[in-house]
Design a protein around this motif. Structure first.
Motif, short mmCIF file in Angstrom:
data_model
loop_
_atom_site.label_atom_id
_atom_site.label_comp_id
_atom_site.label_asym_id
_atom_site.label_seq_id
_atom_site.Cartn_x
_atom_site.Cartn_y
_atom_site.Cartn_z
N ILE A 44 -34.91 -18.39 15.48
CA ILE A 44 -35.77 -18.86 16.57
C ILE A 44 -35.19 -20.14 17.15
O ILE A 44 -34.97 -21.11 16.42
CB ILE A 44 -37.20 -19.13 16.05
N LEU A 48 -37.83 -20.69 22.23
CA LEU A 48 -38.67 -19.58 21.76
C LEU A 48 -39.89 -20.11 21.01
O LEU A 48 -41.00 -19.60 21.18
CB LEU A 48 -37.86 -18.65 20.84
N TYR A 49 -39.66 -21.12 20.20
CA TYR A 49 -40.79 -21.68 19.44
C TYR A 49 -41.80 -22.31 20.39
O TYR A 49 -43.01 -22.18 20.19
CB TYR A 49 -40.31 -22.70 18.42
#
Lengths: 160, 160
Positions: A44, A48-49
């Motif tokens: 990740i 994305l996080y």
DNA sequence: TATTGTTATACTCTATAACTATA
DNA sequence: TATAGTTATAGAGTATAACAATA
């Protein structure tokens, strides 16, 4: 010689007060690097996080809303969403009001992963806290925001 | 709605103390953006100006030395040097000690351009000074360096 | 063998233009 | 017409692997 002139190098760093940009980028990369090492097991990236976190917090948002939250062009969030959807972490349902705006939310797998990601994130924060105090961190964030956030009164009233 | 929830957005920014990475990147881009607008007439990117500045200060350096100064892989400085040489701003002469290491220096055109670049740079610094005081800037730089510069004692003594 | 110069490639995030489909 | 979603492309800096040439 691998370090031609330490004094000279230092003078480069210090004299050109404006290597702020460089200093910023290196710090950015260092922080992202630590983030990456923490999140590597989950594959990740920071972006994305962030997207997942916003979706978790505001389920049902549309892609455009997510873009607003992230302050990023829609074109970029589309790619993130595509990746997250392909990995089964989010789902996009036709919005109740119509078929255009998509109601984005986490899947079960997404929720499950977020538990681990939040833990990884806490470790990341712990690392940052080991580098500087909370007061320093707050001050740093404030100064950084001053550099990029539109300041009140810094731009003339809209002419439209 | 183009700003779905200002309060929510703010809470995102503030709660996740670790959006430091994001904050850093945005500040970086903002500073580089201002730099770019100042240097646009000369078609000079920050990395090019840094390379030119170092060459100006340490004429006769080799590519590897320049890489050390910039703390960047050799592979990247090669590209910068190629571009600068192609634009006639620097020259690479066979080093006196041999043919491998290149003695890099500014050309006449390079020196002439640097006069203008330094002026542009001063405007850039003036902009930064309009955003924060010198004390704040110093503190900011110190905190940033703490994030990426190897700290004294942070790594065990070399085992070699 | 170690270092220099070099090429190529990949990765991060960000940004823009342009197209489609929908409202 | 305006908005949402999409695709493609580009730009910035950084990093790695791999190779040739040189010392």
């Amino acid at each position: 010689m691998e370090n031609p002139n330490d004094d000279a190098e230092m003078s480069i760093e210090l004299e050109m007060g404006s290597w702020l940009g460089r200093n910023l980028r290196r710090a950015t990369n260092a922080v992202f690097g630590q983030f990456a090492s923490e999140f590597a097991p989950f594959n990740i990236r920071p972006a994305l996080y962030l997207a997942l976190s916003i979706i978790e917090r505001f389920p049902g948002s549309s892609g455009a809303e997510l873009s607003d939250y992230m302050t990023v062009p829609r074109a970029n969030t589309v790619v993130l969403l595509k990746e997250l959807e392909g990995r089964g972490l989010i789902k996009r349902a036709p919005n109740a009001t119509g078929r255009r705006a998509q109601a984005i939310s986490l899947t079960e797998a997404g929720h499950a992963l977020m538990i681990e990601l939040h833990a990884a994130h806490e470790r990341h924060v712990a690392y940052l806290e080991s580098v500087m105090s909370e007061a320093e961190s707050n001050f740093l964030n404030a100064l950084l925001q001053r550099l990029w956030k539109p300041q009140a009164g810094s731009s003339p009233p809209s002419e439209a």
